[in-house]
Design an enzyme around this catalytic site. Structure first.
Site, PDB file in Angstrom:
ATOM      1  N   LYS A 177      46.609  36.763  38.300  1.00 32.09           N
ATOM      2  CA  LYS A 177      46.967  37.948  39.101  1.00 32.09           C
ATOM      3  C   LYS A 177      46.273  37.816  40.453  1.00 32.09           C
ATOM      4  O   LYS A 177      45.111  38.201  40.611  1.00 32.09           O
ATOM      5  CB  LYS A 177      46.527  39.210  38.363  1.00 32.09           C
ATOM      6  CG  LYS A 177      47.284  40.466  38.718  1.00 32.09           C
ATOM      7  CD  LYS A 177      47.055  40.971  40.117  1.00 32.09           C
ATOM      8  CE  LYS A 177      45.687  41.602  40.313  1.00 32.09           C
ATOM      9  NZ  LYS A 177      45.472  41.998  41.738  1.00 32.09           N
ATOM     10  N   SER A 230      34.464  42.105  43.057  1.00 35.73           N
ATOM     11  CA  SER A 230      33.307  42.960  43.325  1.00 35.73           C
ATOM     12  C   SER A 230      32.609  43.373  42.034  1.00 35.73           C
ATOM     13  O   SER A 230      33.219  43.433  40.960  1.00 35.73           O
ATOM     14  CB  SER A 230      33.768  44.211  44.081  1.00 35.73           C
ATOM     15  OG  SER A 230      34.683  44.939  43.294  1.00 35.73           O
ATOM     16  N   THR A 231      31.338  43.690  42.169  1.00 32.52           N
ATOM     17  CA  THR A 231      30.559  44.123  41.009  1.00 32.52           C
ATOM     18  C   THR A 231      31.090  45.444  40.463  1.00 32.52           C
ATOM     19  O   THR A 231      31.148  45.639  39.245  1.00 32.52           O
ATOM     20  CB  THR A 231      29.070  44.203  41.394  1.00 32.52           C
ATOM     21  OG1 THR A 231      28.607  42.862  41.634  1.00 32.52           O
ATOM     22  CG2 THR A 231      28.228  44.821  40.287  1.00 32.52           C
ATOM     23  N   GLU A 251      32.547  37.083  37.400  1.00 35.16           N
ATOM     24  CA  GLU A 251      31.968  36.345  38.525  1.00 35.16           C
ATOM     25  C   GLU A 251      31.928  37.321  39.688  1.00 35.16           C
ATOM     26  O   GLU A 251      32.957  37.583  40.317  1.00 35.16           O
ATOM     27  CB  GLU A 251      32.934  35.186  38.795  1.00 35.16           C
ATOM     28  CG  GLU A 251      32.356  33.888  39.228  1.00 35.16           C
ATOM     29  CD  GLU A 251      31.263  33.347  38.369  1.00 35.16           C
ATOM     30  OE1 GLU A 251      30.112  33.594  38.743  1.00 35.16           O
ATOM     31  OE2 GLU A 251      31.522  32.667  37.368  1.00 35.16           O
ATOM     32  N   CYS A 286      31.021  34.879  47.946  1.00 38.22           N
ATOM     33  CA  CYS A 286      30.095  35.581  47.051  1.00 38.22           C
ATOM     34  C   CYS A 286      28.695  34.975  47.100  1.00 38.22           C
ATOM     35  O   CYS A 286      27.714  35.681  46.948  1.00 38.22           O
ATOM     36  CB  CYS A 286      30.627  35.581  45.627  1.00 38.22           C
ATOM     37  SG  CYS A 286      31.080  33.937  45.056  1.00 38.22           S
ATOM     38  N   GLU A 385      26.040  43.745  49.374  1.00 38.03           N
ATOM     39  CA  GLU A 385      26.867  42.612  49.782  1.00 38.03           C
ATOM     40  C   GLU A 385      27.737  43.060  50.955  1.00 38.03           C
ATOM     41  O   GLU A 385      28.565  43.954  50.805  1.00 38.03           O
ATOM     42  CB  GLU A 385      27.736  42.167  48.604  1.00 38.03           C
ATOM     43  CG  GLU A 385      28.567  40.950  48.902  1.00 38.03           C
ATOM     44  CD  GLU A 385      29.312  40.432  47.675  1.00 38.03           C
ATOM     45  OE1 GLU A 385      29.992  41.236  47.009  1.00 38.03           O
ATOM     46  OE2 GLU A 385      29.216  39.226  47.400  1.00 38.03           O
TER      47      GLU A 385
HETATM   48  P1  NAP Z   1      37.935  43.744  44.121  1.00 36.79           P
HETATM   49  O1  NAP Z   1      38.355  45.119  44.427  1.00 36.79           O
HETATM   50  O2  NAP Z   1      36.843  43.521  43.164  1.00 36.79           O
HETATM   51  O3  NAP Z   1      39.246  42.954  43.644  1.00 36.79           O
HETATM   52  C1  NAP Z   1      39.258  41.645  43.096  1.00 36.79           C
HETATM   53  C2  NAP Z   1      40.540  41.494  42.302  1.00 36.79           C
HETATM   54  O4  NAP Z   1      40.536  42.414  41.197  1.00 36.79           O
HETATM   55  C3  NAP Z   1      41.802  41.819  43.085  1.00 36.79           C
HETATM   56  O5  NAP Z   1      42.852  40.976  42.614  1.00 36.79           O
HETATM   57  C4  NAP Z   1      42.029  43.257  42.709  1.00 36.79           C
HETATM   58  O6  NAP Z   1      43.326  43.705  42.962  1.00 36.79           O
HETATM   59  C5  NAP Z   1      41.691  43.234  41.248  1.00 36.79           C
HETATM   60  N1  NAP Z   1      41.381  44.536  40.662  1.00 36.79           N
HETATM   61  C6  NAP Z   1      40.780  45.595  41.226  1.00 36.79           C
HETATM   62  N2  NAP Z   1      40.638  46.598  40.336  1.00 36.79           N
HETATM   63  C7  NAP Z   1      41.180  46.165  39.182  1.00 36.79           C
HETATM   64  C8  NAP Z   1      41.337  46.741  37.884  1.00 36.79           C
HETATM   65  N3  NAP Z   1      40.902  47.982  37.622  1.00 36.79           N
HETATM   66  N4  NAP Z   1      41.937  46.002  36.937  1.00 36.79           N
HETATM   67  C9  NAP Z   1      42.372  44.756  37.177  1.00 36.79           C
HETATM   68  N5  NAP Z   1      42.266  44.165  38.396  1.00 36.79           N
HETATM   69  C10 NAP Z   1      41.658  44.860  39.379  1.00 36.79           C
HETATM   70  O7  NAP Z   1      37.563  43.012  45.444  1.00 36.79           O
HETATM   71  P2  NAP Z   1      38.242  43.207  46.858  1.00 36.79           P
HETATM   72  O8  NAP Z   1      38.984  44.480  47.019  1.00 36.79           O
HETATM   73  O9  NAP Z   1      39.061  42.023  47.045  1.00 36.79           O
HETATM   74  O10 NAP Z   1      36.944  43.210  47.784  1.00 36.79           O
HETATM   75  C11 NAP Z   1      35.986  44.276  47.733  1.00 36.79           C
HETATM   76  C12 NAP Z   1      34.585  43.698  47.719  1.00 36.79           C
HETATM   77  O11 NAP Z   1      34.439  42.811  46.612  1.00 36.79           O
HETATM   78  C13 NAP Z   1      34.229  42.840  48.906  1.00 36.79           C
HETATM   79  O12 NAP Z   1      33.768  43.582  49.976  1.00 36.79           O
HETATM   80  C14 NAP Z   1      33.154  41.954  48.333  1.00 36.79           C
HETATM   81  O13 NAP Z   1      31.905  42.567  48.402  1.00 36.79           O
HETATM   82  C15 NAP Z   1      33.534  41.792  46.905  1.00 36.79           C
HETATM   83  N6  NAP Z   1      34.163  40.494  46.605  1.00 36.79           N
HETATM   84  C16 NAP Z   1      33.441  39.580  45.913  1.00 36.79           C
HETATM   85  C17 NAP Z   1      34.003  38.370  45.608  1.00 36.79           C
HETATM   86  C18 NAP Z   1      33.259  37.331  44.855  1.00 36.79           C
HETATM   87  O14 NAP Z   1      33.687  36.182  44.819  1.00 36.79           O
HETATM   88  N7  NAP Z   1      32.171  37.662  44.211  1.00 36.79           N
HETATM   89  C19 NAP Z   1      35.294  38.076  46.016  1.00 36.79           C
HETATM   90  C20 NAP Z   1      36.026  39.040  46.711  1.00 36.79           C
HETATM   91  C21 NAP Z   1      35.437  40.244  46.974  1.00 36.79           C
HETATM   92  P3  NAP Z   1      43.487  44.948  43.997  1.00 36.79           P
HETATM   93  O15 NAP Z   1      42.944  44.473  45.295  1.00 36.79           O
HETATM   94  O16 NAP Z   1      44.945  45.242  44.031  1.00 36.79           O
HETATM   95  O17 NAP Z   1      42.699  46.097  43.493  1.00 36.79           O
END
Ligand code: NAP
Ligand code: MG
Length: 482
Positions: A177, A230-231, A251, A286, A385
């Site tokens: 996904k 995200s965490t 992760e 990350c 972060e």
């Molecule tokens: P995110 O909200 O954690 O989303 C990551 C993935 O999970 C996306 O494909 C997202 O889709 C999906 N997702 C979100 N809520 C979900 C749920 N309840 N069930 C299943 N899938 C779900 O991260 P982001 O919006 O891309 O970024 C927000 C923050 O996350 C960043 O500012 C950063 O701090 C952190 N981040 C960390 C990493 C890492 O490698 N550790 C990578 C990216 C981001 P949707 O976007 O459609 O919700």
């Protein structure tokens, strides 16, 4: 404009169940550059059914590991055949600079696949041993079942490879996904999967938003969830998996510290590595080393060097060859990082370079590469972060305090030590409570070694032979004597 109207499920292109679409917007031009279907729960049901069929009735879990390895290698080759196209697509989607994206976004992914193609044939899938009563016992690593991979937007193909490599090696079909910011590269991946001629349903790709993603996580046909992001979302997904007793790898985020020891020699190459360890992919990594810890003795010298090096980085169009810092993925991310710049200043930190939006870039979600000094480890910019091009320099008195500051974090993903004595650096590294620590290197991981977090940075490991284990269940077969 890249327009796709179908979804890759069960080894073929199928019409989506709904009619909603996702517009993909360039991080640089803010123009729509692509449009794909916004998958719905009905599409997920179909993808999971295809993956289930590939697991329950297909050849994939029962193939010789060397045959699965050959399939993974074919996938790697098919991605390599479209490498520049994928790299440029990702650069437009998320702002990753071209000079980084070909390696960081694409070849990193194919190298992960090649690593698993190399590991799979020789992995210890079966261990025949003697049981407690002297009779034989066979301990197998059975595939865990159907996997779901939830992918973020920052290094989408690489993270898809982190899921596909070990899942496919272990015999698990997967439903990926991708994030709505970066679905286009997922389509190029689907083209490569199709060309690699894997059995139908072994890899299925459904780009969608949150509700559809959560439907996938909750789906009873999914045995294992591997999430990167995200965490906050990781906690939520971990809770769902706990409720359903699904296997789960998380992760998550980080706030990694680069510990600069007093004996480190600052030269241009070494400084360049330190800077890139924090700012690669515009800081949208990350494992970014976003806290730089330096002793009070060498503080001013390092800050001057950092200010000069970071101030010289070319910020602009990610598709230009000499760009080092591109735009952030979305306006909300630009605003979020601006919020941290304000929070840093109001807490008493001072930007010696950067600190705002680049004046020459009115369009695109740019933030100037920034170095904050006068930072203490209790400030929000040192604790949270940021996921943008922002470094915070924190002064320490002695090595013990440096380690304590590094460890004073909710996170525990990566870290680094910069020294002219590598063995002493490794001893300091061993006191750092994170999953990976690099000595004098901008590398945040090694494909042959486990990668993952302590504390709120996640649960489980990817990469190396250890990365296969989470896609397996132990099965003990008690054999009769003789
Ligand atoms: P995110 O909200 O954690 O989303 C990551 C993935 O999970 C996306 O494909 C997202 O889709 C999906 N997702 C979100 N809520 C979900 C749920 N309840 N069930 C299943 N899938 C779900 O991260 P982001 O919006 O891309 O970024 C927000 C923050 O996350 C960043 O500012 C950063 O701090 C952190 N981040 C960390 C990493 C890492 O490698 N550790 C990578 C990216 C981001 P949707 O976007 O459609 O919700
Ligand atoms: Mg998101």
């Amino acid at each position: 404009m890249q327009v796709r109207e179908q979804i890759y499920i069960g080894g073929e292109w199928v019409d989506p169940a709904g009619s909603d679409t996702i517009d993909v917007v360039s991080a640089h031009s803010e123009e729509v550059i692509g449009r794909v279907p916004d998958a719905t729960p009905a599409d997920v049901d179909r993808a999971v059914a295809a993956a289930r069929h590939a697991f329950d009735h297909g050849p994939w879990p029962h193939l010789d590991p060397a045959e699965r390895a050959a399939g993974i290698a074919r996938l790697s080759a098919a991605i390599q055949a479209r490498a520049q196209d994928i790299a440029d697509t990702i650069s437009q989607e998320n702002g990753s600079p071209k000079q980084w994206s070909i390696m960081g976004q694409v070849f990193s992914a194919t190298m992960v696949l090649d690593t698993y193609a190399g590991i799979a044939p020789g992995y210890q899938w079966v261990d025949d041993r003697t049981g407690a009563l002297g009779t034989p016992v066979r301990v197998r690593r059975a595939p865990v079942g159907v996997a779901a991979g939830i992918i973020p937007w920052n290094v989408p193909l690489f993270i898809a490879a982190l899921k596909m490599g070990p899942a496919l090696a272990a015999g698990c079909p997967i439903v990926l996904k991708p994030a709505p910011e970066t679905p286009l590269d997922g389509y190029l991946l689907a083209d490569a999967v199709h060309e690699a001629d894997l059995p139908p349903g072994v890899v299925n790709i459904v780009a969608a938003g949150r509700e559809t993603g959560e439907h996938l996580v909750r789906h009873p046909g999914i045995d294992k969830v591997s999430f990167t992001g995200s965490t906050a979302v990781g906690r939520h997904i971990g809770a769902i998996c706990g409720e359903h007793l699904k296997r789960c790898t998380l992760e998550l985020g980080g706030k990694s510290a680069a510990i600069v020891l007093d004996d480190w020699q600052i030269d241009d190459a070494a400084l360049g590595n330190l800077v890139m360890s924090g700012l690669m992919n515009n800081g949208q990594v990350c494992g970014a080393q976003s806290r730089i810890l330096v002793s009070r003795r060498r503080h001013d010298e390092l800050v001057d060097a950092l200010a000069a090096a970071v101030g010289a980085l070319k910020t602009g169009d990610p598709l230009e060859d000499d760009t080092v810092i591109g735009p952030l993925v979305a306006r909300r991310q630009q605003e979020r990082v601006q919020g941290f710049l304000d929070a840093g200043r109001s807490a008493g930190a001072r930007a010696v370079v950067g600190g705002g939006i680049p004046e020459h870039l009115e369009t695109g979600w740019y933030v100037e590469p920034t170095v904050f000094v006068d930072v203490t480890n209790d400030m929000p910019i040192a604790r949270e972060e940021i996921f943008g091009p922002v470094l915070s320099v924190i002064a320490y008195d002695d090595e013990a305090e440096a380690v304590a500051i590094a460890n004073d974090s909710d996170y525990g993903l990566c870290g680094s030590v910069w020294t002219s004595d590598a063995e002493h650096g490794a001893a300091v590294a061993a006191r750092v409570r994170t999953g990976v620590v690099a000595i004098n290197s901008a590398m945040i991981l090694d494909f042959n070694a486990p990668f993952g977090g302590f504390k709120a940075s996640g649960i489980g490991r990817e990469l190396g032979p250890e990365g296969i284990a989470p896609y397996t269940e132990y099965q003990s077969i008690i054999l009769p004597a003789g």
